[in-house]
Enzyme design. Sequence first.
Site, PDB file in Angstrom:
ATOM      1  N   ASP A  14       0.844  -1.199   0.000  1.00 19.90           N
ATOM      2  CA  ASP A  14       0.000   0.000   0.000  1.00 19.90           C
ATOM      3  C   ASP A  14       0.879   1.251   0.000  1.00 19.90           C
ATOM      4  O   ASP A  14       1.606   1.508   0.953  1.00 19.90           O
ATOM      5  CB  ASP A  14      -0.878  -0.043   1.269  1.00 19.90           C
ATOM      6  CG  ASP A  14      -1.795   1.143   1.401  1.00 19.90           C
ATOM      7  OD1 ASP A  14      -2.646   1.129   2.309  1.00 19.90           O
ATOM      8  OD2 ASP A  14      -1.657   2.101   0.606  1.00 19.90           O
ATOM      9  N   ASN A  28      -7.427  11.947 -11.229  1.00 19.61           N
ATOM     10  CA  ASN A  28      -8.170  12.362 -12.425  1.00 19.61           C
ATOM     11  C   ASN A  28      -8.052  13.878 -12.524  1.00 19.61           C
ATOM     12  O   ASN A  28      -7.529  14.527 -11.613  1.00 19.61           O
ATOM     13  CB  ASN A  28      -9.644  11.914 -12.359  1.00 19.61           C
ATOM     14  CG  ASN A  28     -10.363  12.525 -11.183  1.00 19.61           C
ATOM     15  OD1 ASN A  28     -10.522  13.750 -11.094  1.00 19.61           O
ATOM     16  ND2 ASN A  28     -10.774  11.694 -10.251  1.00 19.61           N
ATOM     17  N   GLY A  36      -9.715   3.624  -6.355  1.00 20.02           N
ATOM     18  CA  GLY A  36      -8.343   3.131  -6.501  1.00 20.02           C
ATOM     19  C   GLY A  36      -7.340   3.789  -5.568  1.00 20.02           C
ATOM     20  O   GLY A  36      -7.650   4.097  -4.421  1.00 20.02           O
ATOM     21  N   ASP A  38      -6.149   6.708  -5.766  1.00 22.30           N
ATOM     22  CA  ASP A  38      -6.581   8.087  -5.481  1.00 22.30           C
ATOM     23  C   ASP A  38      -7.447   8.107  -4.219  1.00 22.30           C
ATOM     24  O   ASP A  38      -7.239   8.902  -3.293  1.00 22.30           O
ATOM     25  CB  ASP A  38      -7.382   8.597  -6.686  1.00 22.30           C
ATOM     26  CG  ASP A  38      -7.588  10.103  -6.698  1.00 22.30           C
ATOM     27  OD1 ASP A  38      -8.328  10.574  -7.570  1.00 22.30           O
ATOM     28  OD2 ASP A  38      -7.012  10.793  -5.840  1.00 22.30           O
ATOM     29  N   SER A 127      -2.476   4.498 -14.504  1.00 24.67           N
ATOM     30  CA  SER A 127      -3.414   4.121 -15.568  1.00 24.67           C
ATOM     31  C   SER A 127      -3.716   2.630 -15.651  1.00 24.67           C
ATOM     32  O   SER A 127      -4.496   2.209 -16.523  1.00 24.67           O
ATOM     33  CB  SER A 127      -2.939   4.597 -16.953  1.00 24.67           C
ATOM     34  OG  SER A 127      -3.165   5.984 -17.107  1.00 24.67           O
ATOM     35  N   GLY A 129      -5.329   0.677 -13.578  1.00 23.12           N
ATOM     36  CA  GLY A 129      -6.545   0.211 -12.900  1.00 23.12           C
ATOM     37  C   GLY A 129      -7.764   0.626 -13.689  1.00 23.12           C
ATOM     38  O   GLY A 129      -8.003   0.163 -14.812  1.00 23.12           O
ATOM     39  N   TYR A 131      -8.291   3.064 -15.470  1.00 24.16           N
ATOM     40  CA  TYR A 131      -8.052   3.619 -16.812  1.00 24.16           C
ATOM     41  C   TYR A 131      -7.644   2.566 -17.834  1.00 24.16           C
ATOM     42  O   TYR A 131      -7.447   2.881 -19.006  1.00 24.16           O
ATOM     43  CB  TYR A 131      -7.031   4.753 -16.720  1.00 24.16           C
ATOM     44  CG  TYR A 131      -7.622   6.078 -16.222  1.00 24.16           C
ATOM     45  CD1 TYR A 131      -8.973   6.181 -15.873  1.00 24.16           C
ATOM     46  CD2 TYR A 131      -6.834   7.210 -16.086  1.00 24.16           C
ATOM     47  CE1 TYR A 131      -9.511   7.377 -15.416  1.00 24.16           C
ATOM     48  CE2 TYR A 131      -7.361   8.423 -15.629  1.00 24.16           C
ATOM     49  CZ  TYR A 131      -8.709   8.483 -15.305  1.00 24.16           C
ATOM     50  OH  TYR A 131      -9.244   9.681 -14.856  1.00 24.16           O
TER      51      TYR A 131
HETATM   52  N1  APR Z   1      -1.285   1.444  -3.108  1.00 27.49           N
HETATM   53  C1  APR Z   1      -0.624   1.210  -4.269  1.00 27.49           C
HETATM   54  N2  APR Z   1      -1.243   0.967  -5.440  1.00 27.49           N
HETATM   55  C2  APR Z   1      -2.600   0.932  -5.415  1.00 27.49           C
HETATM   56  C3  APR Z   1      -3.353   1.169  -4.241  1.00 27.49           C
HETATM   57  C4  APR Z   1      -2.639   1.430  -3.052  1.00 27.49           C
HETATM   58  N3  APR Z   1      -3.269   1.671  -1.888  1.00 27.49           N
HETATM   59  N4  APR Z   1      -4.680   1.074  -4.568  1.00 27.49           N
HETATM   60  C5  APR Z   1      -4.738   0.769  -5.879  1.00 27.49           C
HETATM   61  N5  APR Z   1      -3.500   0.680  -6.397  1.00 27.49           N
HETATM   62  C6  APR Z   1      -3.088   0.340  -7.761  1.00 27.49           C
HETATM   63  C7  APR Z   1      -4.091  -0.387  -8.606  1.00 27.49           C
HETATM   64  O1  APR Z   1      -4.122  -1.768  -8.271  1.00 27.49           O
HETATM   65  C8  APR Z   1      -3.506  -0.125  -9.988  1.00 27.49           C
HETATM   66  O2  APR Z   1      -2.487  -1.073 -10.284  1.00 27.49           O
HETATM   67  O3  APR Z   1      -2.868   1.556  -8.460  1.00 27.49           O
HETATM   68  C9  APR Z   1      -2.882   1.263  -9.855  1.00 27.49           C
HETATM   69  C10 APR Z   1      -3.639   2.375 -10.558  1.00 27.49           C
HETATM   70  O4  APR Z   1      -5.027   2.061 -10.566  1.00 27.49           O
HETATM   71  P1  APR Z   1      -6.135   3.190 -10.245  1.00 27.49           P
HETATM   72  O5  APR Z   1      -6.005   3.630  -8.861  1.00 27.49           O
HETATM   73  O6  APR Z   1      -7.455   2.641 -10.708  1.00 27.49           O
HETATM   74  O7  APR Z   1      -5.708   4.416 -11.184  1.00 27.49           O
HETATM   75  P2  APR Z   1      -5.862   4.631 -12.752  1.00 27.49           P
HETATM   76  O8  APR Z   1      -5.993   3.349 -13.500  1.00 27.49           O
HETATM   77  O9  APR Z   1      -4.770   5.580 -13.120  1.00 27.49           O
HETATM   78  O10 APR Z   1      -7.280   5.361 -12.872  1.00 27.49           O
HETATM   79  C11 APR Z   1      -7.393   6.657 -12.349  1.00 27.49           C
HETATM   80  O11 APR Z   1      -9.289   6.066 -11.050  1.00 27.49           O
HETATM   81  O12 APR Z   1      -9.441   6.253  -8.796  1.00 27.49           O
HETATM   82  C12 APR Z   1      -9.750   6.868  -9.966  1.00 27.49           C
HETATM   83  O13 APR Z   1      -9.755   9.198  -9.418  1.00 27.49           O
HETATM   84  C13 APR Z   1      -9.059   8.187 -10.114  1.00 27.49           C
HETATM   85  O14 APR Z   1     -10.365   8.776 -11.999  1.00 27.49           O
HETATM   86  C14 APR Z   1      -9.082   8.338 -11.598  1.00 27.49           C
HETATM   87  C15 APR Z   1      -8.853   6.925 -12.093  1.00 27.49           C
END
Ligand code: APR
Length: 180
Positions: A14, A28, A36, A38, A127, A129, A131
């Site tokens: 984490d 975003n 995610g 964020d 990106s 997750g 995205y």
């Molecule tokens: N620590 C580390 N990595 C994490 C954590 C955490 N606590 N939580 C999630 N992740 C990982 C996910 O597993 C993924 O591999 O972060 C990576 C990015 O995924 P997302 O958080 O979904 O981000 P992204 O794909 O860039 O999409 C961004 O999602 O949450 C919204 O507000 C955000 O609209 C934006 C979009």
Amino acid sequence: MNPPASRLTLYRGDITRLATDAIVNAANETLLGGGGVDGAIHRAAGTELLDHCRALPEVSRGCRCPTGEARMTPGFRLPARHIIHTVGPIWRGGNAGEPALLTACYRSVFELARRHALARLAIPAISCGVYGYPWPAAADIAVTECRIALAENPALKEVLLVAFSAEMAAVLEHALDTTA
Ligand code: APR
């Protein structure tokens, strides 16, 4: 010239728990939080982060950080001193400039790190997750850009590539082993 491997390492866990100079947020364009990583960062940083982000200037209606750019805020209740928020591209099949935009995210992050003389950073899989960016291609960009930044910026001592799952850790490990 590749920097010593020890300066670019894989961390599984984490990102909100890491006491680095900055952790990177996959945000975003509103910078007002989401799911995610964020969502995790906003929960751990506390509501002051949202108040701070809300006060950041909009560059266009509802947009405080265009895709490919980055903005830095304090870490507030996080163990990390700062948060560098960057907005990755939404995957639309690969012909909408996604690779260039994802590359721009890393370069924007490292430019802020350079400007603020940050030595240690932790970066999630931007990106990969919500995205929907294909993991191997995203991992190659991440490793390539981290290596360039470490080679070009002597003040940058350590970059952690953070995987939140075993599957992503395997993809990043492969990219570390195979990306020139
Ligand atoms: N620590 C580390 N990595 C994490 C954590 C955490 N606590 N939580 C999630 N992740 C990982 C996910 O597993 C993924 O591999 O972060 C990576 C990015 O995924 P997302 O958080 O979904 O981000 P992204 O794909 O860039 O999409 C961004 O999602 O949450 C919204 O507000 C955000 O609209 C934006 C979009």
